[in-house]
Design a protein around this motif. Sequence first.
Motif, PDB file in Angstrom:
ATOM      1  N   LYS A  59      29.229 -37.608   4.000  1.00 47.21           N
ATOM      2  CA  LYS A  59      28.244 -38.676   3.859  1.00 47.21           C
ATOM      3  C   LYS A  59      27.439 -38.805   5.151  1.00 47.21           C
ATOM      4  N   THR A  92      18.208 -42.761   7.878  1.00 49.99           N
ATOM      5  CA  THR A  92      17.444 -43.885   7.347  1.00 49.99           C
ATOM      6  C   THR A  92      16.138 -44.059   8.111  1.00 49.99           C
ATOM      7  N   TYR A 137      16.423 -43.901   2.488  1.00 46.28           N
ATOM      8  CA  TYR A 137      17.728 -43.275   2.691  1.00 46.28           C
ATOM      9  C   TYR A 137      17.619 -41.798   2.320  1.00 46.28           C
ATOM     10  N   GLU A 193      27.720 -43.061  -4.437  1.00 43.75           N
ATOM     11  CA  GLU A 193      28.211 -43.918  -3.348  1.00 43.75           C
ATOM     12  C   GLU A 193      27.052 -44.563  -2.598  1.00 43.75           C
ATOM     13  N   LEU A 194      25.988 -43.796  -2.392  1.00 46.68           N
ATOM     14  CA  LEU A 194      24.817 -44.334  -1.695  1.00 46.68           C
ATOM     15  C   LEU A 194      24.170 -45.454  -2.503  1.00 46.68           C
ATOM     16  N   THR A 207      25.632 -47.411  -4.624  1.00 46.43           N
ATOM     17  CA  THR A 207      26.530 -48.568  -4.503  1.00 46.43           C
ATOM     18  C   THR A 207      26.313 -49.286  -3.170  1.00 46.43           C
ATOM     19  N   ASP A 208      26.165 -48.505  -2.105  1.00 46.72           N
ATOM     20  CA  ASP A 208      25.921 -49.092  -0.781  1.00 46.72           C
ATOM     21  C   ASP A 208      24.597 -49.863  -0.751  1.00 46.72           C
ATOM     22  N   ALA A 255      24.861 -53.112  -2.492  1.00 46.16           N
ATOM     23  CA  ALA A 255      25.635 -54.047  -1.664  1.00 46.16           C
ATOM     24  C   ALA A 255      24.777 -54.725  -0.604  1.00 46.16           C
ATOM     25  N   THR A 256      23.625 -54.135  -0.251  1.00 47.59           N
ATOM     26  CA  THR A 256      22.719 -54.777   0.713  1.00 47.59           C
ATOM     27  C   THR A 256      21.856 -55.848   0.052  1.00 47.59           C
TER      28      THR A 256
END
Length: 216
Positions: free
Chosen positions: A6, A10, A50, A84-85, A87-88, A91-92
């Motif tokens: 990972k 950014t 990203y 996963e990205l 999901t991240d 989450a922000t």
Amino acid sequence: MYLHSKQIVTAGTPAVQATRAVVLLHGRGGSAEDIISLKRHLDLRGATIYAPQATNNSWYPYSFLAPVEQNQPALDSALQLIGELVTDIVATGIAPENIYFAAFSQGACLTLEYTARNAQRYGGIIAFTGGLIGQSLDTEQYHGDFGQTPVFISTGDPDPHVPVSRVKESIAVLERMNAFVTYAIYPGRQHTISAEEIRLVNEKILGNKIEKDHEQ
């Protein structure tokens, strides 16, 4: 064979201030830094950018038209990394309908494959020269409803890597899943991103929501 770690580069608006996010996926032999340079041309106002980096600068080892099992485990690892990205990002505080994807070539194929396997209302999907992955398309892998997500897919005619036939197959799958697809086939165009493609996606995918929000 290989897996992906990972590593995310950014850019753009800081996440705490962003109203949307853009996931940029580079092509075979490219890099996260390469694809981030598109921010000079794409309308990414208000977006955190990203850009994941593929191991060995390649998301999977063989052609996207090879049997899927030949591109394992790298392909599944790449799809997991994007999941996963996403999901991240959620989450922000950025909802999926404000997440955009933009990618070129091998990255564009990966983007279409990920979003078709995880269809929901996204901000927009931009596949500069791409199509769904596999020797033949396993439509049982594709789930969900795009909710009229705007999608742009392009290729050249002919293109050395992405045939027009696969682009058309991919469009049919995405439209059945309730995506709103704009596509462009460019006779004689080299394997690159043209100024016309940039204009189209800025007009139809990236700038559209901002203009609507401004009108409100």
